[in-house]
Design an enzyme around this catalytic site. Sequence first.
Site, short mmCIF file in Angstrom:
data_model
loop_
_atom_site.label_atom_id
_atom_site.label_comp_id
_atom_site.label_asym_id
_atom_site.label_seq_id
_atom_site.Cartn_x
_atom_site.Cartn_y
_atom_site.Cartn_z
N ASP A 1 0.82 -1.21 0.00
CA ASP A 1 0.00 0.00 0.00
C ASP A 1 0.85 1.27 0.00
OD1 ASP A 1 -2.29 1.60 0.07
OD2 ASP A 1 -2.40 1.57 2.24
N TYR A 2 1.95 1.26 -0.75
CA TYR A 2 2.70 2.50 -0.92
C TYR A 2 1.86 3.48 -1.74
CZ TYR A 2 7.11 0.81 0.99
OH TYR A 2 8.08 0.35 1.83
N GLU A 3 1.84 4.74 -1.31
CA GLU A 3 1.00 5.75 -1.96
C GLU A 3 1.78 6.97 -2.43
OE1 GLU A 3 -2.43 6.59 0.42
OE2 GLU A 3 -2.94 4.47 0.69
N HIS A 4 3.05 7.08 -2.02
CA HIS A 4 3.88 8.23 -2.40
C HIS A 4 5.25 7.71 -2.83
CE1 HIS A 4 0.78 10.64 -0.46
NE2 HIS A 4 0.90 9.86 0.59
#
Length: 305
Positions: A152-155
């Site tokens: 769930d990496y978002e950046h």
Amino acid sequence: MEINKLFLITTLFILQSQLFLSPIQSSNSGLFREYIGALFNNVKFSDVPINPNIDFHFILAFAIDYTSISSPSPTNGQFNIFWDTDNLSPSQVSSIKNQHSNVKVALSIGGDSVGDSKAYFSPTSVDSWVSNSITSLTQIIKQYNLDGIDIDYEHFNNTDPNTFPECIGQLITKMKENGLISFASIAPFDDDQVQSHYLALWKTYGNLIDYVNFQFYGYDQGTNVSQFMAYFETQSSNYNGGKVLVSFISDGSRGLSPENGFFSACSRLKDQQELHGIFVWCADTSKAKGLGFGYEKQSQALLAN
């Protein structure tokens, strides 16, 4: 001779019929997943209702390759625990799994933030990040007796389009080969930069990814059923061949809310044999808002029937 010819014709007809019918065989799934622990609202596994007639995944949120909330700095794959360990400890993982044979527990890596800072995917190199990740995550997974991993990496700091798919793809590959996990999922949402990384990962390593926890609650508040169905079709096409799960945020603050048609959309997808599962963000909010986990119960009942 005529009997043998009749037998051959009949056999061919049956085989053709089976081939014709195979594309419309059920692809619905009784899988329910819920993120837990990120907001430190004292939620426990035992607070969440569990229907015995479905597959149930708790997803601990989050393990992050950063130093600490008080002084956040990226660590190049050396993961630390950032969930509520007071209420979600190794012994509590064992307890909930022993009480419910249909429950598995995973951890999610990355997330949106560390304290007030964004949590960036910031590897120094593919090899060093993968090596550090395997070492640190193996320790956590064994300590907590976990079953799977969610990405769930978002950046993203690194602009090289090959870095994210290679880091995550090699991580999942090695963890499965080592018998550390039995399933892996990814949690993208509809953002150009985010999608570019996850679609590159899917293109190369999609065969290793069991579920796509697409964040449909990332769409605008007030999303209606028709829009939701169109979004689902688009993302199913993007992650072609994958099990794209539908989702909602438990307080209904974004996307298609449970009160405004989410379950109607689920019923449509179920009729179309396309309901691969439901996931919720998150148990912490359900408890803090005093919602009584009613939407979790409704989701599981729909999946069980």
